[in-house]
Write a protein that holds these residues in place. Structure first.
Motif, PDB file in Angstrom:
ATOM      1  N   GLY A  67       0.783  -1.224   0.000  1.00  0.00           N
ATOM      2  CA  GLY A  67       0.000   0.000   0.000  1.00  0.00           C
ATOM      3  C   GLY A  67       0.814   1.272   0.000  1.00  0.00           C
ATOM      4  O   GLY A  67       0.273   2.358   0.192  1.00  0.00           O
ATOM      5  N   ASP A 101      -6.204  -6.755  -1.966  1.00  0.00           N
ATOM      6  CA  ASP A 101      -7.245  -5.796  -1.605  1.00  0.00           C
ATOM      7  C   ASP A 101      -6.626  -4.627  -0.859  1.00  0.00           C
ATOM      8  O   ASP A 101      -6.632  -4.582   0.377  1.00  0.00           O
ATOM      9  CB  ASP A 101      -8.315  -6.469  -0.744  1.00  0.00           C
ATOM     10  CG  ASP A 101      -9.542  -5.585  -0.555  1.00  0.00           C
ATOM     11  OD1 ASP A 101      -9.497  -4.411  -0.983  1.00  0.00           O
ATOM     12  OD2 ASP A 101     -10.539  -6.069   0.009  1.00  0.00           O
ATOM     13  N   PRO A 102      -6.062  -3.656  -1.604  1.00  0.00           N
ATOM     14  CA  PRO A 102      -5.381  -2.524  -0.959  1.00  0.00           C
ATOM     15  C   PRO A 102      -6.262  -1.758   0.021  1.00  0.00           C
ATOM     16  O   PRO A 102      -5.741  -1.142   0.953  1.00  0.00           O
ATOM     17  CB  PRO A 102      -4.990  -1.642  -2.149  1.00  0.00           C
ATOM     18  CG  PRO A 102      -4.910  -2.588  -3.312  1.00  0.00           C
ATOM     19  CD  PRO A 102      -5.991  -3.601  -3.070  1.00  0.00           C
ATOM     20  N   SER A 103      -7.581  -1.802  -0.158  1.00  0.00           N
ATOM     21  CA  SER A 103      -8.465  -1.053   0.745  1.00  0.00           C
ATOM     22  C   SER A 103      -8.437  -1.602   2.162  1.00  0.00           C
ATOM     23  O   SER A 103      -8.834  -0.919   3.111  1.00  0.00           O
ATOM     24  CB  SER A 103      -9.901  -1.086   0.210  1.00  0.00           C
ATOM     25  OG  SER A 103     -10.417  -2.411   0.229  1.00  0.00           O
ATOM     26  N   LYS A 104      -7.975  -2.840   2.326  1.00  0.00           N
ATOM     27  CA  LYS A 104      -7.932  -3.460   3.641  1.00  0.00           C
ATOM     28  C   LYS A 104      -6.573  -3.309   4.324  1.00  0.00           C
ATOM     29  O   LYS A 104      -6.375  -3.794   5.437  1.00  0.00           O
ATOM     30  CB  LYS A 104      -8.292  -4.937   3.538  1.00  0.00           C
ATOM     31  CG  LYS A 104      -9.735  -5.186   3.131  1.00  0.00           C
ATOM     32  CD  LYS A 104     -10.064  -6.670   3.134  1.00  0.00           C
ATOM     33  CE  LYS A 104     -11.524  -6.918   2.770  1.00  0.00           C
ATOM     34  NZ  LYS A 104     -11.860  -8.376   2.743  1.00  0.00           N
ATOM     35  N   SER A 110      -0.264   2.418   4.443  1.00  0.00           N
ATOM     36  CA  SER A 110      -0.810   2.879   3.172  1.00  0.00           C
ATOM     37  C   SER A 110      -0.424   4.330   2.929  1.00  0.00           C
ATOM     38  O   SER A 110      -0.119   5.085   3.860  1.00  0.00           O
ATOM     39  CB  SER A 110      -2.333   2.758   3.161  1.00  0.00           C
ATOM     40  OG  SER A 110      -2.750   1.440   3.403  1.00  0.00           O
ATOM     41  N   GLN A 117      -0.645   8.290  -3.735  1.00  0.00           N
ATOM     42  CA  GLN A 117      -1.693   7.308  -4.036  1.00  0.00           C
ATOM     43  C   GLN A 117      -1.875   7.143  -5.538  1.00  0.00           C
ATOM     44  O   GLN A 117      -2.016   6.023  -6.037  1.00  0.00           O
ATOM     45  CB  GLN A 117      -3.018   7.748  -3.393  1.00  0.00           C
ATOM     46  CG  GLN A 117      -3.046   7.633  -1.876  1.00  0.00           C
ATOM     47  CD  GLN A 117      -4.350   8.153  -1.294  1.00  0.00           C
ATOM     48  OE1 GLN A 117      -5.121   8.839  -1.964  1.00  0.00           O
ATOM     49  NE2 GLN A 117      -4.603   7.829  -0.030  1.00  0.00           N
ATOM     50  N   SER A 121      -1.167   3.789  -7.744  1.00  0.00           N
ATOM     51  CA  SER A 121      -2.213   3.217  -8.594  1.00  0.00           C
ATOM     52  C   SER A 121      -1.726   3.058 -10.027  1.00  0.00           C
ATOM     53  O   SER A 121      -1.950   2.020 -10.669  1.00  0.00           O
ATOM     54  CB  SER A 121      -3.455   4.102  -8.550  1.00  0.00           C
ATOM     55  OG  SER A 121      -4.458   3.606  -9.418  1.00  0.00           O
TER      56      SER A 121
END
Length: 344
Positions: A67, A101-104, A110, A117, A121
């Motif tokens: 992240g 799952d980068p959101s987790k 992160s 960011q 990406s």
């Protein structure tokens, strides 16, 4: 003949310590050599030249993305992305492992800066477009993916790798091996003289610095002449020993230690955040590094070896004999005790 391969591990560092260790373990379990920004140049080359050299010498390149985009150069490109692009330019097989799952990913692991960011990406999208990627969510899952990936890569894109020195058959190879053995004998003799003058190691006679005894270390080039670090011999061996789980060239030890210790030294500078950004450019003074190696030899943590490699840094056939070290049985036991988790 089954060659052993040098495999470069590329990722951000602080947020992926456990993941890097899992990948390192996977590589070692398969009988290969892990590496990662670990070569020290004989001349005054820039750190990026060092990284380029070891990547070019590697048989396979592993990219781990979590992240964090990571430290960037003057153009705003992270060193991890630069390493990837260089490996691709050299035609080195690339194995990519992305967090599923980068959101987790926890906030502390992160990017919070919008620009970083976006760059992360874009980097993910780039590697997904150009490579067959695997996805992971835990270090254990990553380790399993890496084992499968390495086995598959070696089968479909075989590389020269390293072979045992006794497979060489030319007169030139024999002469180089003989010279290296003579150098090894000289080093052992020097070590004996050092031991005779200093006495037994500190655990036995208390005459050698070790354990909680401290040493002050310095850095080069000129921009870092004010940087110092005071560290105990046990802490120093813990950091160095972690990279010696397999036979390792002397210059790789120097580069690893420089990278580890310069980050610590950066934290004590007036502007730690800025200092950390340039810490990659700092290197241990050669005299200080030699003191460390000879002390570890005198303490019988290490033993000298000759590493034989069959290709040059561009992958062309060429036998090379490189001075290196490995942990002794005593050194392995000592390292295990230092790294073991103590009862609270």
């Amino acid at each position: 003949m089954n060659p052993r391969h040098q495999i470069f591990i590329s990722s951000t560092f602080r947020d992926l310590r456990k993941e890097r260790q899992a990948v390192l373990d996977a590589i070692l379990q398969l009988g290969h050599f892990p590496s990662g920004m670990e070569v020290f140049p004989a001349a005054d080359a820039t750190p990026w030249n060092v990284i380029e050299t070891i990547i070019a010498e590697s048989d396979y390149y592993i990219l781990i993305i979590g992240g964090v985009y990571g430290s960037t150069d003057e153009k705003g490109i992270s060193y991890t992305e630069r390493e990837h692009d260089f490996a691709v330019s050299k035609g080195i097989p690339v194995l990519v492992f992305l967090h599923g799952d980068p959101s987790k990913i926890p906030v502390g692991m992160s990017e919070i800066d919008p620009i970083a960011q976006k760059r992360l990406s874009d980097f993910r999208n780039k590697v997904e477009d150009t490579h067959h990627c695997k996805y992971w969510s835990t270090p254990e899952e990553l380790k399993s993916q890496v084992v499968v990936g390495i086995v598959h890569a070696i089968r479909v894109t075989p590389r020269t790798g390293w072979i045992r020195g006794n497979t060489g058959d030319s007169a030139e190879t024999l002469k180089k091996l003989t010279d290296s053995l003579e150098e090894n004998s000289t080093l052992k003799l020097e070590l004996k003289v050092l031991r005779d003058s200093l006495g037994t190691r500190s655990e036995v006679g208390g005459q050698l610095a070790s354990g909680s005894d401290i040493i002050e270390l310095h850095f080069i080039p000129e921009d870092f002449k004010e940087w110092t670090i005071v560290i105990s011999w046990d802490e120093l061996f813990k950091k160095a020993g972690a990279y010696m789980l397999s036979d390792i060239p002397e210059n790789e030890i120097l580069f690893f230690l420089s990278r580890e210790l310069s980050v610590i030294a950066a934290s004590s500078q007036p502007n730690p955040e800025q200092a950390n950004k340039i810490a990659l450019n700092a290197k241990l003074e050669k005299d200080d590094f030699d003191k460390i190696i000879y002390q570890f030899l005198a303490l019988e943590y290490l033993e000298p070896i000759t590493i034989v490699k069959q290709t040059d840094l561009f992958g062309k056939p060429r036998t090379q004999h490189i001075r290196g070290f490995r942990l002794t049985k005593y050194g392995s036991t000592k390292l295990g005790k230092l790294l073991a988790i103590k009862k609270s």
